[in-house]
Design a protein around this motif. Structure first.
Motif, PDB file in Angstrom:
ATOM      1  N   ARG A 143      -5.097   6.064   1.168  1.00  0.00           N
ATOM      2  CA  ARG A 143      -4.274   4.856   1.134  1.00  0.00           C
ATOM      3  C   ARG A 143      -4.624   4.057  -0.113  1.00  0.00           C
ATOM      4  O   ARG A 143      -5.787   3.709  -0.336  1.00  0.00           O
ATOM      5  CB  ARG A 143      -4.529   4.009   2.382  1.00  0.00           C
ATOM      6  CG  ARG A 143      -3.577   2.824   2.538  1.00  0.00           C
ATOM      7  CD  ARG A 143      -4.026   1.934   3.676  1.00  0.00           C
ATOM      8  NE  ARG A 143      -5.306   1.293   3.355  1.00  0.00           N
ATOM      9  CZ  ARG A 143      -6.072   0.670   4.255  1.00  0.00           C
ATOM     10  NH1 ARG A 143      -5.717   0.645   5.515  1.00  0.00           N
ATOM     11  NH2 ARG A 143      -7.214   0.116   3.893  1.00  0.00           N
ATOM     12  N   LEU A 144      -3.618   3.794  -0.926  1.00  0.00           N
ATOM     13  CA  LEU A 144      -3.811   3.077  -2.185  1.00  0.00           C
ATOM     14  C   LEU A 144      -3.208   1.688  -2.084  1.00  0.00           C
ATOM     15  O   LEU A 144      -2.069   1.526  -1.625  1.00  0.00           O
ATOM     16  CB  LEU A 144      -3.128   3.817  -3.345  1.00  0.00           C
ATOM     17  CG  LEU A 144      -3.335   5.335  -3.453  1.00  0.00           C
ATOM     18  CD1 LEU A 144      -2.555   5.864  -4.660  1.00  0.00           C
ATOM     19  CD2 LEU A 144      -4.807   5.669  -3.568  1.00  0.00           C
ATOM     20  N   THR A 145      -3.929   0.683  -2.512  1.00  0.00           N
ATOM     21  CA  THR A 145      -3.382  -0.666  -2.623  1.00  0.00           C
ATOM     22  C   THR A 145      -2.607  -0.782  -3.926  1.00  0.00           C
ATOM     23  O   THR A 145      -3.039  -0.289  -4.970  1.00  0.00           O
ATOM     24  CB  THR A 145      -4.504  -1.714  -2.614  1.00  0.00           C
ATOM     25  OG1 THR A 145      -5.233  -1.615  -1.388  1.00  0.00           O
ATOM     26  CG2 THR A 145      -3.940  -3.123  -2.740  1.00  0.00           C
ATOM     27  N   MET A 159       0.859  -1.181   0.000  1.00  0.00           N
ATOM     28  CA  MET A 159       0.000   0.000   0.000  1.00  0.00           C
ATOM     29  C   MET A 159       0.893   1.228   0.000  1.00  0.00           C
ATOM     30  O   MET A 159       2.075   1.160   0.365  1.00  0.00           O
ATOM     31  CB  MET A 159      -0.907   0.011   1.229  1.00  0.00           C
ATOM     32  CG  MET A 159      -0.150  -0.047   2.534  1.00  0.00           C
ATOM     33  SD  MET A 159      -1.217  -0.103   3.988  1.00  0.00           S
ATOM     34  CE  MET A 159      -0.110  -0.834   5.211  1.00  0.00           C
ATOM     35  N   VAL A 160       0.296   2.342  -0.400  1.00  0.00           N
ATOM     36  CA  VAL A 160       1.027   3.607  -0.425  1.00  0.00           C
ATOM     37  C   VAL A 160       0.140   4.666   0.220  1.00  0.00           C
ATOM     38  O   VAL A 160      -1.040   4.787  -0.116  1.00  0.00           O
ATOM     39  CB  VAL A 160       1.383   4.029  -1.865  1.00  0.00           C
ATOM     40  CG1 VAL A 160       2.111   5.372  -1.861  1.00  0.00           C
ATOM     41  CG2 VAL A 160       2.242   2.965  -2.541  1.00  0.00           C
ATOM     42  N   LEU A 161       0.727   5.416   1.156  1.00  0.00           N
ATOM     43  CA  LEU A 161       0.016   6.514   1.809  1.00  0.00           C
ATOM     44  C   LEU A 161       0.422   7.822   1.154  1.00  0.00           C
ATOM     45  O   LEU A 161       1.613   8.072   0.929  1.00  0.00           O
ATOM     46  CB  LEU A 161       0.351   6.561   3.296  1.00  0.00           C
ATOM     47  CG  LEU A 161      -0.422   7.604   4.110  1.00  0.00           C
ATOM     48  CD1 LEU A 161      -1.860   7.145   4.332  1.00  0.00           C
ATOM     49  CD2 LEU A 161       0.266   7.870   5.452  1.00  0.00           C
ATOM     50  N   LEU A 162      -0.561   8.654   0.846  1.00  0.00           N
ATOM     51  CA  LEU A 162      -0.278   9.952   0.236  1.00  0.00           C
ATOM     52  C   LEU A 162      -1.228  10.994   0.794  1.00  0.00           C
ATOM     53  O   LEU A 162      -2.319  10.677   1.273  1.00  0.00           O
ATOM     54  CB  LEU A 162      -0.400   9.897  -1.287  1.00  0.00           C
ATOM     55  CG  LEU A 162      -1.769   9.585  -1.892  1.00  0.00           C
ATOM     56  CD1 LEU A 162      -1.871  10.184  -3.284  1.00  0.00           C
ATOM     57  CD2 LEU A 162      -1.982   8.072  -1.988  1.00  0.00           C
ATOM     58  N   ARG A 163      -0.778  12.234   0.730  1.00  0.00           N
ATOM     59  CA  ARG A 163      -1.614  13.369   1.134  1.00  0.00           C
ATOM     60  C   ARG A 163      -1.931  14.200  -0.101  1.00  0.00           C
ATOM     61  O   ARG A 163      -1.052  14.489  -0.910  1.00  0.00           O
ATOM     62  CB  ARG A 163      -0.918  14.214   2.199  1.00  0.00           C
ATOM     63  CG  ARG A 163      -1.706  15.472   2.596  1.00  0.00           C
ATOM     64  CD  ARG A 163      -1.138  16.128   3.844  1.00  0.00           C
ATOM     65  NE  ARG A 163      -1.468  15.355   5.038  1.00  0.00           N
ATOM     66  CZ  ARG A 163      -0.593  15.038   5.994  1.00  0.00           C
ATOM     67  NH1 ARG A 163       0.672  15.398   5.879  1.00  0.00           N
ATOM     68  NH2 ARG A 163      -0.986  14.336   7.043  1.00  0.00           N
ATOM     69  N   VAL A 164      -3.203  14.560  -0.226  1.00  0.00           N
ATOM     70  CA  VAL A 164      -3.674  15.359  -1.353  1.00  0.00           C
ATOM     71  C   VAL A 164      -4.326  16.634  -0.807  1.00  0.00           C
ATOM     72  O   VAL A 164      -4.603  16.732   0.387  1.00  0.00           O
ATOM     73  CB  VAL A 164      -4.677  14.553  -2.217  1.00  0.00           C
ATOM     74  CG1 VAL A 164      -4.014  13.336  -2.826  1.00  0.00           C
ATOM     75  CG2 VAL A 164      -5.894  14.133  -1.382  1.00  0.00           C
TER      76      VAL A 164
END
Length: 370
Positions: free
Chosen positions: A350-352, A313-318
Motif C-alpha cells: 500500500r502506497l501513500t 493510497m494505492v494498493l498494488l500486487r508485486v
C-alpha cells in the motif's frame, strides 16, 4: 538492550491483566527516521508559513490552564456548517476515529453482541471488538475487493450484529464498494435492528459520499452512523474525528464519551482548519491529480497489478512483497507491506500518494526493488 527481570510482585499483578490482552501485540507504528514516510496515508502538505504563524498565535493565546469549555460546541457548529448537516442529525466528537470506534463498541456492549465487517478492512474494527469483549465476524471481500453481498447478507441474518462497519472508501484496498450492494446491506441490517457505521475517513479524495445518500433518503438511514476524521483532511497530528447520526442515536453514543475528550488545542486547530478549508481542498485536489499520475505510472511497471483508488493510497500486487518492501526501505522509502494482513492481500503493498517529488522517488525505489 537487555530486559529487566520481572519481580514477583509484578508477575502477580500481571495475573490481573486479561489473558487475551496479554496475548495481544500492541499497535506498532513503523519508525520513519531518515526515511521518506509514505506508509500512513498522511497529507504531505503542511500549512503555508502565514497560516502557521496565525495558528501559532491563536494556540498561544488559549487558556491551557483551564478545562475545555465551549470549544467543542463551537467546533460542532463549524463542522455542521462545513458538511451541511442534514436536519434531524447530530454530531459526536472523538479523539480521532479510533476513539469513536471504541465509543460505539462501548455503547453497544450487551451480552452476545457482535460486530460485523468485510475483510480486509480497517484493523481497529476487530481490535475494538476484542477490547470490549464483543464477538467479531469478518466476511471476505471478493477477488476484486468488492462486497460479497450474498455472504454479507447471510452473516447479517445469522449473527444479527449490533454494528455493521462499511468503510467508504475501504482501507487498505482504497476502493468504493458498489452503492447498490451497500443499500441492500444497510436495509438488511436495519430490518434486524442493528446499526450501520459508514466510515468515510478518506472522503476528501473520493468521488462520492454516502452523506448524499442520507440526504436523498433519510427514512432508509435512521439506523446509520456516518464517521469521518480530519486526519486525511490534513490534521493527522491533531487527532479529531466526528460522527453524525440521527439525534436519538447520537445522544446515546455521546453518553459514553469521556468528559473533555477534545482538548482546547485539538478544537482550536480544527476550527482554524475549517476556517481555511479552501487551502485543504486545494491540497486534496493536488493529491487526487497526483494519484492519477501515480496509478498510470504503476500500471506501466511489468509484473505489477494496480487497483483503482478513491483514497490517498494505492494498493498494488508485486511478485514478492517482502523483497520489494525491504528494497524500498533500503533506498530510503517507507511504505506499508499489507501482504500478511489477509490472504486476499498476498504480495500486496500500500502506497501513500505524496507530493510529485515524493511519488517520483517512490516509483524509482519500487522499480529498482522489483
Amino acid at each position: 538492550m537487555t530486559t529487566a527481570p520481572t519481580s514477583d510482585l509484578t508477575r502477580r499483578a500481571l495475573d490481573r491483566i486479561r489473558p487475551d490482552v496479554r496475548d495481544m501485540h500492541a499497535y506498532v507504528v513503523q519508525s520513519a527516521e531518515g526515511l521518506l514516510k509514505l506508509d500512513a496515508m498522511e497529507n504531505p502538505y503542511g500549512l503555508p508559513p502565514a497560516l502557521q504563524a496565525a495558528l501559532g498565535a491563536r494556540l498561544g493565546a488559549l487558556a491551557v490552564n483551564r478545562y475545555p469549555g465551549d470549544e467543542a460546541q463551537r467546533l460542532k457548529a463549524a463542522i455542521a456548517a462545513h458538511v451541511d448537516l442534514p436536519s434531524g442529525q447530530s454530531l459526536v466528537l472523538g479523539n480521532g476515529s479510533d476513539e469513536l470506534i471504541s465509543l460505539l463498541g462501548i455503547a453497544c456492549d450487551q451480552p452476545g453482541a457482535t460486530i460485523l465487517a468485510p475483510l480486509p478492512g480497517f484493523v481497529m474494527y476487530a481490535l475494538s471488538a476484542q477490547l470490549q469483549g464483543l464477538d467479531f465476524v469478518g466476511v471476505p471481500l471478493d477477488a476484486d475487493f468488492q462486497l460479497d453481498e450474498v455472504a454479507m447478507l447471510a452473516a447479517i441474518a445469522q449473527h444479527k450484529p449490533a454494528l455493521l462497519y462499511l468503510a467508504y472508501p475501504n482501507n487498505p484496498t482504497a476502493n468504493l464498494f458498489d452503492a447498490a450492494a451497500m443499500r441492500r446491506l444497510i436495509a438488511a441490517q436495519g430490518a434486524q435492528g442493528g446499526l450501520v457505521v459508514i466510515d468515510e475517513a478518506y472522503q476528501p479524495f473520493a468521488a462520492h459520499s454516502w452523506l448524499d445518500e442520507i440526504r436523498r433518503d433519510p427514512a432508509a438511514h435512521g439506523h446509520v452512523v456516518l464517521m469521518r476524521t480530519l486526519s486525511k483532511f490534513g490534521l493527522a497530528g491533531v487527532r479529531l474525528g466526528y460522527l453524525l447520526a440521527p439525534e436519538a442515536l447520537a445522544a446515546e453514543i455521546d453518553k459514553v464519551r469521556p468528559p473533555y475528550n477534545i482538548s482546547v488545542l485539538n478544537a482550536e486547530c480544527a476550527l482554524f482548519a475549517l476556517e481555511h478549508a479552501e487551502v485543504f481542498e486545494a491540497q486534496a485536489q493536488t493529491i487526487r491529480l497526483e494519484r492519477s499520475r501515480l496509478v498510470e505510472a504503476l500500471q506501466a511497471l511489468p509484473g505489477v497489478k494496480v487497483w483503482p483508488s478513491e483514497a490517498n493510497m494505492v494498493l498494488l500486487r508485486v511478485p514478492d512483497a517482502d523483497a520489494a518492501f525491504a528494497g524500498m526501505k533500503a533506498r530510503g522509502v517507507l511504505i506499508k507491506n499489507v501482504s500478511k494482513m489477509h490472504p486476499l492481500l498476498a504480495n500486496c503493498l500500500r502506497l501513500t500518494v505524496g507530493t510529485p517529488d515524493d511519488n517520483a522517488r517512490m516509483l524509482a525505489a519500487l522499480q529498482a526493488s522489483l
